[in-house]
Design a protein around this motif. Structure first.
Motif, PDB file in Angstrom:
ATOM      1  N   PHE A 112      -7.066 107.520  10.515  1.00  0.00           N
ATOM      2  CA  PHE A 112      -8.129 107.491  11.519  1.00  0.00           C
ATOM      3  C   PHE A 112      -9.344 106.674  11.080  1.00  0.00           C
ATOM      4  CE2 PHE A 112      -6.584 111.972  12.917  1.00  0.00           C
ATOM      5  CZ  PHE A 112      -5.516 111.401  13.593  1.00  0.00           C
ATOM      6  N   ARG A 113      -9.600 106.617   9.781  1.00  0.00           N
ATOM      7  CA  ARG A 113     -10.777 105.909   9.269  1.00  0.00           C
ATOM      8  C   ARG A 113     -10.383 105.018   8.081  1.00  0.00           C
ATOM      9  NH1 ARG A 113     -15.580 108.046  11.249  1.00  0.00           N
ATOM     10  NH2 ARG A 113     -15.390 110.040  12.352  1.00  0.00           N
ATOM     11  N   PRO A 114      -9.498 104.059   8.316  1.00  0.00           N
ATOM     12  CA  PRO A 114      -8.994 103.242   7.204  1.00  0.00           C
ATOM     13  C   PRO A 114     -10.077 102.435   6.496  1.00  0.00           C
ATOM     14  CG  PRO A 114      -8.383 102.266   9.314  1.00  0.00           C
ATOM     15  CD  PRO A 114      -8.916 103.639   9.610  1.00  0.00           C
ATOM     16  N   ALA A 115     -11.131 102.087   7.216  1.00  0.00           N
ATOM     17  CA  ALA A 115     -12.196 101.287   6.601  1.00  0.00           C
ATOM     18  C   ALA A 115     -12.877 102.023   5.456  1.00  0.00           C
ATOM     19  CB  ALA A 115     -13.228 100.888   7.657  1.00  0.00           C
ATOM     20  N   ASN A 116     -12.788 103.357   5.447  1.00  0.00           N
ATOM     21  CA  ASN A 116     -13.374 104.125   4.347  1.00  0.00           C
ATOM     22  C   ASN A 116     -12.627 103.917   3.037  1.00  0.00           C
ATOM     23  OD1 ASN A 116     -15.066 105.134   6.281  1.00  0.00           O
ATOM     24  ND2 ASN A 116     -14.299 107.224   6.236  1.00  0.00           N
ATOM     25  N   PHE A 117     -11.387 103.408   3.126  1.00  0.00           N
ATOM     26  CA  PHE A 117     -10.544 103.280   1.943  1.00  0.00           C
ATOM     27  C   PHE A 117     -10.172 101.835   1.629  1.00  0.00           C
ATOM     28  CE2 PHE A 117      -9.793 107.394   3.901  1.00  0.00           C
ATOM     29  CZ  PHE A 117      -9.832 108.280   2.837  1.00  0.00           C
ATOM     30  N   ALA A 118     -10.369 100.934   2.577  1.00  0.00           N
ATOM     31  CA  ALA A 118      -9.903  99.555   2.410  1.00  0.00           C
ATOM     32  C   ALA A 118     -11.005  98.663   1.846  1.00  0.00           C
ATOM     33  CB  ALA A 118      -9.432  98.997   3.741  1.00  0.00           C
ATOM     34  N   PRO A 119     -10.699  97.868   0.837  1.00  0.00           N
ATOM     35  CA  PRO A 119     -11.701  96.932   0.311  1.00  0.00           C
ATOM     36  C   PRO A 119     -12.034  95.818   1.295  1.00  0.00           C
ATOM     37  CG  PRO A 119      -9.576  96.575  -0.747  1.00  0.00           C
ATOM     38  CD  PRO A 119      -9.450  97.822   0.070  1.00  0.00           C
ATOM     39  N   GLY A 120     -11.143  95.531   2.226  1.00  0.00           N
ATOM     40  CA  GLY A 120     -11.389  94.481   3.209  1.00  0.00           C
ATOM     41  C   GLY A 120     -10.560  94.699   4.453  1.00  0.00           C
ATOM     42  N   GLU A 121     -10.868  93.959   5.512  1.00  0.00           N
ATOM     43  CA  GLU A 121     -10.182  94.133   6.785  1.00  0.00           C
ATOM     44  C   GLU A 121      -8.687  93.849   6.680  1.00  0.00           C
ATOM     45  OE1 GLU A 121     -10.634  92.587  11.419  1.00  0.00           O
ATOM     46  OE2 GLU A 121     -12.279  92.348   9.982  1.00  0.00           O
ATOM     47  N   ALA A 122      -8.304  92.966   5.790  1.00  0.00           N
ATOM     48  CA  ALA A 122      -6.890  92.631   5.630  1.00  0.00           C
ATOM     49  C   ALA A 122      -6.068  93.805   5.098  1.00  0.00           C
ATOM     50  CB  ALA A 122      -6.748  91.437   4.694  1.00  0.00           C
ATOM     51  N   ASP A 123      -6.748  94.802   4.532  1.00  0.00           N
ATOM     52  CA  ASP A 123      -6.041  95.937   3.933  1.00  0.00           C
ATOM     53  C   ASP A 123      -5.940  97.142   4.859  1.00  0.00           C
ATOM     54  OD1 ASP A 123      -5.745  94.861   1.134  1.00  0.00           O
ATOM     55  OD2 ASP A 123      -7.929  94.783   1.313  1.00  0.00           O
ATOM     56  N   LEU A 124      -6.493  97.061   6.060  1.00  0.00           N
ATOM     57  CA  LEU A 124      -6.544  98.222   6.947  1.00  0.00           C
ATOM     58  C   LEU A 124      -5.152  98.756   7.289  1.00  0.00           C
ATOM     59  CD1 LEU A 124      -9.404  97.249   9.428  1.00  0.00           C
ATOM     60  CD2 LEU A 124      -9.520  98.774   7.450  1.00  0.00           C
ATOM     61  N   ASP A 125      -4.235  97.865   7.613  1.00  0.00           N
ATOM     62  CA  ASP A 125      -2.892  98.319   7.986  1.00  0.00           C
ATOM     63  C   ASP A 125      -2.177  98.990   6.817  1.00  0.00           C
ATOM     64  OD1 ASP A 125      -3.196  97.466  10.582  1.00  0.00           O
ATOM     65  OD2 ASP A 125      -2.153  95.559  10.284  1.00  0.00           O
ATOM     66  N   LYS A 126      -2.401  98.482   5.621  1.00  0.00           N
ATOM     67  CA  LYS A 126      -1.791  99.094   4.434  1.00  0.00           C
ATOM     68  C   LYS A 126      -2.330 100.510   4.227  1.00  0.00           C
ATOM     69  CE  LYS A 126      -0.952  94.787   1.909  1.00  0.00           C
ATOM     70  NZ  LYS A 126      -1.263  93.998   0.686  1.00  0.00           N
ATOM     71  N   ALA A 129      -0.781 102.809   6.813  1.00  0.00           N
ATOM     72  CA  ALA A 129       0.610 103.101   6.463  1.00  0.00           C
ATOM     73  C   ALA A 129       0.688 104.101   5.316  1.00  0.00           C
ATOM     74  CB  ALA A 129       1.339 101.811   6.096  1.00  0.00           C
ATOM     75  N   GLN A 130      -0.201 103.945   4.355  1.00  0.00           N
ATOM     76  CA  GLN A 130      -0.228 104.890   3.236  1.00  0.00           C
ATOM     77  C   GLN A 130      -0.604 106.277   3.721  1.00  0.00           C
ATOM     78  OE1 GLN A 130      -3.396 104.472   0.266  1.00  0.00           O
ATOM     79  NE2 GLN A 130      -1.859 104.724  -1.349  1.00  0.00           N
ATOM     80  N   GLY A 131      -1.577 106.355   4.633  1.00  0.00           N
ATOM     81  CA  GLY A 131      -1.975 107.646   5.186  1.00  0.00           C
ATOM     82  C   GLY A 131      -0.840 108.311   5.934  1.00  0.00           C
ATOM     83  N   ARG A 132      -0.124 107.539   6.723  1.00  0.00           N
ATOM     84  CA  ARG A 132       1.012 108.088   7.461  1.00  0.00           C
ATOM     85  C   ARG A 132       2.077 108.609   6.498  1.00  0.00           C
ATOM     86  NH1 ARG A 132       3.035 107.293  12.750  1.00  0.00           N
ATOM     87  NH2 ARG A 132       5.269 107.750  12.914  1.00  0.00           N
ATOM     88  N   ALA A 133       2.350 107.848   5.452  1.00  0.00           N
ATOM     89  CA  ALA A 133       3.337 108.281   4.457  1.00  0.00           C
ATOM     90  C   ALA A 133       2.887 109.566   3.771  1.00  0.00           C
ATOM     91  CB  ALA A 133       3.567 107.175   3.434  1.00  0.00           C
ATOM     92  N   ASN A 134       1.596 109.662   3.463  1.00  0.00           N
ATOM     93  CA  ASN A 134       1.068 110.868   2.816  1.00  0.00           C
ATOM     94  C   ASN A 134       1.192 112.083   3.730  1.00  0.00           C
ATOM     95  OD1 ASN A 134       0.389 109.393   0.563  1.00  0.00           O
ATOM     96  ND2 ASN A 134      -1.771 109.204   1.081  1.00  0.00           N
ATOM     97  N   ALA A 135       0.894 111.886   5.027  1.00  0.00           N
ATOM     98  CA  ALA A 135       1.003 112.995   5.974  1.00  0.00           C
ATOM     99  C   ALA A 135       2.459 113.431   6.130  1.00  0.00           C
ATOM    100  CB  ALA A 135       0.421 112.585   7.329  1.00  0.00           C
ATOM    101  N   GLU A 136       3.360 112.484   6.275  1.00  0.00           N
ATOM    102  CA  GLU A 136       4.772 112.823   6.430  1.00  0.00           C
ATOM    103  C   GLU A 136       5.312 113.544   5.193  1.00  0.00           C
ATOM    104  OE1 GLU A 136       6.646 109.122   7.361  1.00  0.00           O
ATOM    105  OE2 GLU A 136       6.167 109.242   9.496  1.00  0.00           O
ATOM    106  N   LYS A 137       4.893 113.075   4.016  1.00  0.00           N
ATOM    107  CA  LYS A 137       5.317 113.739   2.782  1.00  0.00           C
ATOM    108  C   LYS A 137       4.801 115.170   2.733  1.00  0.00           C
ATOM    109  CE  LYS A 137       4.852 113.473  -2.259  1.00  0.00           C
ATOM    110  NZ  LYS A 137       4.279 112.691  -3.392  1.00  0.00           N
ATOM    111  N   GLY A 138       3.533 115.354   3.117  1.00  0.00           N
ATOM    112  CA  GLY A 138       2.952 116.697   3.107  1.00  0.00           C
ATOM    113  C   GLY A 138       3.665 117.633   4.054  1.00  0.00           C
ATOM    114  N   PHE A 139       3.957 117.166   5.259  1.00  0.00           N
ATOM    115  CA  PHE A 139       4.684 117.995   6.214  1.00  0.00           C
ATOM    116  C   PHE A 139       6.072 118.348   5.686  1.00  0.00           C
ATOM    117  CE2 PHE A 139       2.052 115.956   9.791  1.00  0.00           C
ATOM    118  CZ  PHE A 139       1.205 117.042   9.875  1.00  0.00           C
ATOM    119  N   ALA A 140       6.737 117.384   5.069  1.00  0.00           N
ATOM    120  CA  ALA A 140       8.079 117.630   4.542  1.00  0.00           C
ATOM    121  C   ALA A 140       8.059 118.692   3.452  1.00  0.00           C
ATOM    122  CB  ALA A 140       8.680 116.330   4.008  1.00  0.00           C
TER     123      ALA A 140
END
Length: 207
Positions: A112-126, A129-140
């Motif tokens: 929801f707030r990727p800019a809080n973690f990304a060093p630049g705009e080019a890293d937002l999608d990464k 994706a990392q957040g989604r993977a973390n959430a899916e892992k936690g649910f699993a």
């Protein structure tokens, strides 16, 4: 009591607990999207600039999701939201901490707030994706370690269910993250609870 909350934010879980308890309380919305949490008026309430915060008569304002949930459940034992068995008590704390500290903070906040973690705009999608993977892992992990029947704890419904609910809601209603079978069924049971439906309606959210 007064709950400072953001509609649809993690404070939704505390809102559900207040509805389950059934004691009088007031709601004070905080416009998170407008940055109200960073303004002096709210920072005077909670200098951490986040929700939830709970104002209690004659006591300092309480912050942090697990602490507020513990306070509400143990101060209203008649509601039956805090397990009596010490082993289940630590399991409830374990689930609440994992939801708030990992699935929320390292999962959905990155989405929801990727800019809080990304060093630049080019890293937002990464970051997303990392957040989604973390959430899916936690649910699993929660699904694999499920010890209860209908609810998180074998003894029945508790504040741990309200904690799990708010991230399940984000997954199902906001982020399109698939829930594992036990959690998907749990989410549907939560949506059927009158207290949950009242809290959602008060926040202007769909069930």
């Amino acid at each position: 009591m007064k709950l400072y909350y953001g509609p649809g934010a993690c404070s939704m879980g505390i809102h559900v607990i207040l509805e389950e308890i059934g004691k009088p309380y007031a709601l004070e919305p905080v416009a998170l999207k407008d940055g109200a949490q960073h303004q002096p008026a709210y920072k005077a309430v909670n200098p951490k600039s986040k929700v939830p915060a709970l104002a209690r008569e004659g006591r300092p304002i309480l912050t942090e999701w697990p602490a507020i949930a513990f306070c509400l459940a143990t101060s209203s034992p008649e509601a039956g939201l805090w397990p009596k068995d010490p082993e289940e008590q630590v399991r409830a704390l374990e689930v609440m901490d994992y939801v708030a500290g990992t699935i929320h903070a390292q999962g959905f906040t990155r989405m929801f707030r990727p800019a809080n973690f990304a060093p630049g705009e080019a890293d937002l999608d990464k970051v997303k994706a990392q957040g989604r993977a973390n959430a899916e892992k936690g649910f699993a992990i929660i699904d694999q370690q499920w010890q209860g029947g209908d609810w998180v704890l074998p003894s029945g419904y508790s504040v741990a269910d309200a904690a799990l609910f708010f991230v399940e809601y984000w997954a199902a209603k906001r982020a399109g993250v698939p829930l594992p079978p036990r959690l998907a069924a749990h989410f549907e049971r939560m949506l059927a609870r009158p207290a949950v439906r009242r809290a959602l309606e008060q926040e202007g959210l769909s069930a």
